[in-house]
Design a protein around this motif. Sequence first.
Motif, PDB file in Angstrom:
ATOM      1  N   CYS A 133      49.309  68.208 -25.104  1.00 11.84           N
ATOM      2  CA  CYS A 133      48.163  68.985 -24.618  1.00 11.84           C
ATOM      3  C   CYS A 133      48.114  69.068 -23.101  1.00 11.84           C
ATOM      4  CB  CYS A 133      46.855  68.356 -25.121  1.00 11.84           C
ATOM      5  SG  CYS A 133      46.780  68.220 -26.900  1.00 11.84           S
TER       6      CYS A 133
ATOM      7  N   LYS B   3      63.421  81.134 -11.694  1.00 12.07           N
ATOM      8  CA  LYS B   3      63.772  79.945 -12.487  1.00 12.07           C
ATOM      9  C   LYS B   3      64.845  80.217 -13.524  1.00 12.07           C
ATOM     10  CE  LYS B   3      59.558  77.500 -11.662  1.00 12.07           C
ATOM     11  NZ  LYS B   3      58.378  76.853 -12.106  1.00 12.07           N
TER      12      LYS B   3
ATOM     13  N   HIS C 234      56.540  68.680 -35.602  1.00 14.69           N
ATOM     14  CA  HIS C 234      55.334  69.407 -35.208  1.00 14.69           C
ATOM     15  C   HIS C 234      55.366  69.702 -33.714  1.00 14.69           C
ATOM     16  CE1 HIS C 234      50.727  69.532 -34.678  1.00 14.69           C
ATOM     17  NE2 HIS C 234      51.177  70.719 -35.035  1.00 14.69           N
TER      18      HIS C 234
ATOM     19  N   ASN D 233      51.724  74.326 -28.921  1.00 15.75           N
ATOM     20  CA  ASN D 233      51.603  75.696 -28.442  1.00 15.75           C
ATOM     21  C   ASN D 233      51.247  75.722 -26.951  1.00 15.75           C
ATOM     22  OD1 ASN D 233      51.081  78.427 -28.296  1.00 15.75           O
ATOM     23  ND2 ASN D 233      49.451  78.432 -29.822  1.00 15.75           N
TER      24      ASN D 233
ATOM     25  N   TYR E 272      59.287  88.465 -27.581  1.00 14.70           N
ATOM     26  CA  TYR E 272      58.552  87.304 -27.041  1.00 14.70           C
ATOM     27  C   TYR E 272      59.450  86.513 -26.083  1.00 14.70           C
ATOM     28  CZ  TYR E 272      56.383  82.587 -27.201  1.00 14.70           C
ATOM     29  OH  TYR E 272      55.843  81.356 -26.876  1.00 14.70           O
TER      30      TYR E 272
HETATM   31  N1  3HC Z   1      55.326  80.903 -23.423  1.00 12.78           N
HETATM   32  C1  3HC Z   1      56.272  80.450 -22.592  1.00 12.78           C
HETATM   33  N2  3HC Z   1      56.015  79.977 -21.359  1.00 12.78           N
HETATM   34  C2  3HC Z   1      54.731  79.967 -20.945  1.00 12.78           C
HETATM   35  C3  3HC Z   1      53.689  80.429 -21.754  1.00 12.78           C
HETATM   36  C4  3HC Z   1      54.020  80.920 -23.043  1.00 12.78           C
HETATM   37  N3  3HC Z   1      53.101  81.362 -23.885  1.00 12.78           N
HETATM   38  N4  3HC Z   1      52.524  80.272 -21.070  1.00 12.78           N
HETATM   39  C5  3HC Z   1      52.836  79.746 -19.879  1.00 12.78           C
HETATM   40  N5  3HC Z   1      54.165  79.541 -19.800  1.00 12.78           N
HETATM   41  C6  3HC Z   1      54.904  78.915 -18.718  1.00 12.78           C
HETATM   42  C7  3HC Z   1      54.854  79.700 -17.457  1.00 12.78           C
HETATM   43  O1  3HC Z   1      55.913  80.626 -17.373  1.00 12.78           O
HETATM   44  C8  3HC Z   1      54.986  78.615 -16.414  1.00 12.78           C
HETATM   45  O2  3HC Z   1      56.359  78.257 -16.301  1.00 12.78           O
HETATM   46  P1  3HC Z   1      56.978  77.783 -14.910  1.00 12.78           P
HETATM   47  O3  3HC Z   1      56.147  76.610 -14.449  1.00 12.78           O
HETATM   48  O4  3HC Z   1      58.390  77.406 -15.269  1.00 12.78           O
HETATM   49  O5  3HC Z   1      56.898  78.949 -13.992  1.00 12.78           O
HETATM   50  C9  3HC Z   1      54.271  77.417 -17.014  1.00 12.78           C
HETATM   51  O6  3HC Z   1      54.255  77.670 -18.423  1.00 12.78           O
HETATM   52  C10 3HC Z   1      52.861  77.261 -16.501  1.00 12.78           C
HETATM   53  O7  3HC Z   1      52.181  78.501 -16.768  1.00 12.78           O
HETATM   54  P2  3HC Z   1      51.076  79.139 -15.822  1.00 12.78           P
HETATM   55  O8  3HC Z   1      51.268  78.662 -14.412  1.00 12.78           O
HETATM   56  O9  3HC Z   1      51.022  80.591 -16.069  1.00 12.78           O
HETATM   57  O10 3HC Z   1      49.724  78.624 -16.451  1.00 12.78           O
HETATM   58  P3  3HC Z   1      49.050  77.211 -16.477  1.00 12.78           P
HETATM   59  O11 3HC Z   1      49.416  76.360 -15.323  1.00 12.78           O
HETATM   60  O12 3HC Z   1      47.639  77.549 -16.729  1.00 12.78           O
HETATM   61  O13 3HC Z   1      49.673  76.501 -17.770  1.00 12.78           O
HETATM   62  C11 3HC Z   1      49.631  75.938 -20.064  1.00 12.78           C
HETATM   63  C12 3HC Z   1      49.584  77.059 -19.046  1.00 12.78           C
HETATM   64  C13 3HC Z   1      50.965  75.204 -19.922  1.00 12.78           C
HETATM   65  C14 3HC Z   1      49.538  76.551 -21.431  1.00 12.78           C
HETATM   66  C15 3HC Z   1      48.455  74.925 -19.772  1.00 12.78           C
HETATM   67  O14 3HC Z   1      47.253  75.624 -19.692  1.00 12.78           O
HETATM   68  C16 3HC Z   1      48.313  73.827 -20.810  1.00 12.78           C
HETATM   69  O15 3HC Z   1      48.992  72.819 -20.736  1.00 12.78           O
HETATM   70  N6  3HC Z   1      47.377  74.029 -21.764  1.00 12.78           N
HETATM   71  C17 3HC Z   1      47.143  73.101 -22.870  1.00 12.78           C
HETATM   72  C18 3HC Z   1      47.729  73.675 -24.121  1.00 12.78           C
HETATM   73  C19 3HC Z   1      47.522  72.773 -25.306  1.00 12.78           C
HETATM   74  O16 3HC Z   1      46.689  71.885 -25.347  1.00 12.78           O
HETATM   75  N7  3HC Z   1      48.343  72.997 -26.352  1.00 12.78           N
HETATM   76  C20 3HC Z   1      48.235  72.229 -27.590  1.00 12.78           C
HETATM   77  C21 3HC Z   1      47.354  72.962 -28.573  1.00 12.78           C
HETATM   78  S1  3HC Z   1      47.240  72.115 -30.140  1.00 12.78           S
HETATM   79  C22 3HC Z   1      48.630  72.575 -30.971  1.00 12.78           C
HETATM   80  O17 3HC Z   1      49.442  73.349 -30.528  1.00 12.78           O
HETATM   81  C23 3HC Z   1      48.814  71.928 -32.326  1.00 12.78           C
HETATM   82  C24 3HC Z   1      48.709  72.923 -33.423  1.00 12.78           C
HETATM   83  O18 3HC Z   1      48.951  72.251 -34.663  1.00 12.78           O
HETATM   84  C25 3HC Z   1      47.404  73.639 -33.504  1.00 12.78           C
END
Ligand code: 3HC
Length: 392
Positions: free
Chosen positions: A45, A167, A249, A252, A154
């Motif tokens: 997370c 990158k 698992h 996301n 995607y």
């Molecule tokens: N796909 C691929 N890469 C992505 C992406 C996506 N959908 N979204 C963001 N990225 C990449 C960006 O390209 C960027 O890469 P870089 O650092 O190499 O340039 C990096 O991730 C950081 O993105 P941003 O700077 O645009 O955005 P943030 O700093 O806001 O980070 C985030 C985005 C990494 C998603 C961050 O908000 C985060 O860590 N959120 C928490 C997500 C979370 O809790 N996930 C778990 C959910 S629960 C689950 O999945 C379990 C299931 O069973 C439900």
Amino acid sequence: MTSDALGNDQIATTLIYPYLNHAVRMLESGYATATDIDNGMRFGCGYPQGPLAVIDQIGPAAVRDVLAARYAESGDHLHQPADLLEKVAAEGGSFTGGSGEGSAAPEFKRAISSVGVVGTGTMASGIVQVFAQSGYDVVVVGRGQDKLDGVIGYITKNLDRAISRGKSTEDEKSDVLGRISGSTERESLAGVDIVVEAIAEDLAIKTELYKDLDRICKPGAILATTTSSMPITQLGAVTNRPGDVIGMHFFNPAPVMKLVEVVTTESTEADVNETVLALCANVGKVAVSCSDRSGFIVNCLLFPYLNDAVKLLESGVEMDTINAAIKEQASLPMGPFELLDVVGNDVSLAIQQELFAEFKEPGFAPAATLEKKVADGHLGRKTKIGFHDYSA
Ligand code: 3HC
């Protein structure tokens, strides 16, 4: 004080302390190690620290006192300080920083050079990207060419973004895309060394697939499911090779979140487990280990907190105020309503229902507003409306 008047620090305290207590209860029950609990929340997370490290930082006695005061008010068992928290606080001890649980690096006990992925949704697409970027040939199986095109779209978008940020390169992009082949026929999985299944969270649909994978896949192939809410034991049970069935698992977005929960059933063979742990390390992921139980480590800790945030909203605290408090005070990367919209309210509700059914904690009952969002089809980003509106 009415809930309207809660300050940002109190909002964070209201939501975070029960989560910390819950993490201690998980440790106390022996379900997961302290390292895996903390790694789960950090790498699944994006939390800056795991819950047990947070308790050590605040001080176990201080955390116990806040919870005890809350419990006196609410009478909710979830707020009652865990026995282990009481013990550690009384002894002046800590949860982390011990001698470590280090063990030898896992090794490939079965050779893995090609990977099959079944599914074409967000998780499947991200997982295809993870393996292809790490040099594996990937066969992705979907129900139609349009869906397979969606997976490529995607990954292309993600790689283009990486190129624009300096990158990655066009050469790397074509190498990655060149390792991926799409197919609408499950028979294309006959030669792969491991299948990672990421299809609909529906037991009937999954069991039908597992019977077919059992027929199609070569002997010794590992069958891994990315399920977050289905009993993996039941998937293994419909095959003639339950020892080859395991959970992987992912979180996301899969290309970004470094965690994989590796979930073993009572039947999973030790060499399958070790091979999957080695595979995770090989694709740059951090693996944590747990058994086949509702919510595994991370969802079991995460979703009750998200559900509590919805209940706090119902009590009258503004959504934006809660999102901001969590980001500012607890330094979490997303506010709870932003994350619910990313995960999907349908998925979140299904997980919360599973947790409620398994643990029978009255406090785990799904929030009415979460149920209503799902009934209204307001599922989050994927429907352009959830707790927030994404239609603009
Ligand atoms: N796909 C691929 N890469 C992505 C992406 C996506 N959908 N979204 C963001 N990225 C990449 C960006 O390209 C960027 O890469 P870089 O650092 O190499 O340039 C990096 O991730 C950081 O993105 P941003 O700077 O645009 O955005 P943030 O700093 O806001 O980070 C985030 C985005 C990494 C998603 C961050 O908000 C985060 O860590 N959120 C928490 C997500 C979370 O809790 N996930 C778990 C959910 S629960 C689950 O999945 C379990 C299931 O069973 C439900």
